[in-house]
Design a protein around this motif. Sequence first.
Motif, PDB file in Angstrom:
ATOM      1  N   MET A 225     -23.449 -12.162 -17.070  1.00 57.66           N
ATOM      2  CA  MET A 225     -22.759 -13.612 -16.998  1.00 57.66           C
ATOM      3  C   MET A 225     -23.307 -14.908 -16.685  1.00 57.66           C
ATOM      4  O   MET A 225     -22.649 -16.027 -17.232  1.00 57.66           O
ATOM      5  N   ARG A 226     -24.787 -14.824 -16.496  1.00 61.17           N
ATOM      6  CA  ARG A 226     -25.434 -16.052 -16.264  1.00 61.17           C
ATOM      7  C   ARG A 226     -26.586 -16.117 -16.803  1.00 61.17           C
ATOM      8  O   ARG A 226     -27.457 -15.145 -16.615  1.00 61.17           O
ATOM      9  N   LEU A 227     -27.315 -16.755 -17.610  1.00 62.07           N
ATOM     10  CA  LEU A 227     -28.448 -17.022 -18.360  1.00 62.07           C
ATOM     11  C   LEU A 227     -28.955 -18.254 -17.840  1.00 62.07           C
ATOM     12  O   LEU A 227     -28.621 -19.180 -18.618  1.00 62.07           O
ATOM     13  N   ALA A 228     -29.858 -18.551 -17.266  1.00 64.44           N
ATOM     14  CA  ALA A 228     -30.562 -19.809 -17.013  1.00 64.44           C
ATOM     15  C   ALA A 228     -31.904 -19.627 -16.959  1.00 64.44           C
ATOM     16  O   ALA A 228     -32.854 -19.358 -16.533  1.00 64.44           O
TER      17      ALA A 228
ATOM     18  N   PRO B 176     -20.722 -10.888 -21.617  1.00 60.71           N
ATOM     19  CA  PRO B 176     -19.496 -11.550 -21.049  1.00 60.71           C
ATOM     20  C   PRO B 176     -20.143 -13.048 -20.602  1.00 60.71           C
ATOM     21  O   PRO B 176     -19.700 -13.312 -19.331  1.00 60.71           O
ATOM     22  N   ILE B 177     -21.123 -13.492 -21.221  1.00 59.00           N
ATOM     23  CA  ILE B 177     -21.875 -14.975 -20.601  1.00 59.00           C
ATOM     24  C   ILE B 177     -20.730 -15.955 -20.306  1.00 59.00           C
ATOM     25  O   ILE B 177     -19.724 -16.101 -20.746  1.00 59.00           O
ATOM     26  N   ALA B 178     -20.767 -16.234 -19.145  1.00 57.51           N
ATOM     27  CA  ALA B 178     -20.011 -17.352 -18.709  1.00 57.51           C
ATOM     28  C   ALA B 178     -20.856 -18.676 -18.457  1.00 57.51           C
ATOM     29  O   ALA B 178     -20.406 -19.743 -18.464  1.00 57.51           O
ATOM     30  N   GLU B 179     -22.181 -18.759 -18.206  1.00 56.40           N
ATOM     31  CA  GLU B 179     -22.956 -19.692 -17.801  1.00 56.40           C
ATOM     32  C   GLU B 179     -24.402 -19.697 -18.557  1.00 56.40           C
ATOM     33  O   GLU B 179     -24.880 -18.781 -18.439  1.00 56.40           O
TER      34      GLU B 179
END
Length: 232
Positions: free
Chosen positions: A45-48, A65-68
Amino acid sequence: EAHECLWVGVMCLGTGKVVAIDFLEEDIGMSGPLPDEIRLFDSLMRLALPNNKITAIPMSIAYTPIAELEVSNNEISSLPTSLYGKRSLEKLHIDRNNFEGPLPDFAAIPKLEHIQAQYNSFTGTIHPSIGAQLSKLRNLDLSFNSLTGTIPPELGRLSRLVRLDLDNNSLTGEISPDIVSMSRLITLSASNNMLTGTLPPEIGGLASYWSRNGLSRDKVIRLDNNRLSGEL
């Protein structure tokens, strides 16, 4: 070899599924395109991954399901079109990369709440569809690009928008009353453009206090180095 859930910067569910890869604080020296195998993280959900030398985001990211997605300060020059229509994506930070040409079709990512695309080399106009279709948008930063044309009045339809930053472009025309009438807007910044005309009288309301849940703060208006007349 240690399971990926034991790696620094990786967060997992109790089931062992990776939900976040977050290297905001760590310098990992990543370069080149992100691997296509990112699709295997089917709960991500988050890739930074800011402050690297990443050159491309694979189309396969749409299988997550990437959100960020935060990839600020890399060497990316295009956004995978597979993200268009991606209803899970809410935060997109692509600032300080190597983007050129027209802005991506942000309006095709309907649940976006945060767009940071500053410090690139985007050209062309700001499409009215951003205002017409991104009803959840709270933060829009397109500053320090080479955008032209007018500020679309349709942006005034963004009822949840808190911050609009268009500094240091080549925008022309007048500021629509619709823009300065947004009830939740705290920051309006469009310095160092070529805006003309008289400031709409509604801008006086923008300068007042904004309060929510008992918290108050000054609103910020920056319109210096344009060709505007009138008073705040």
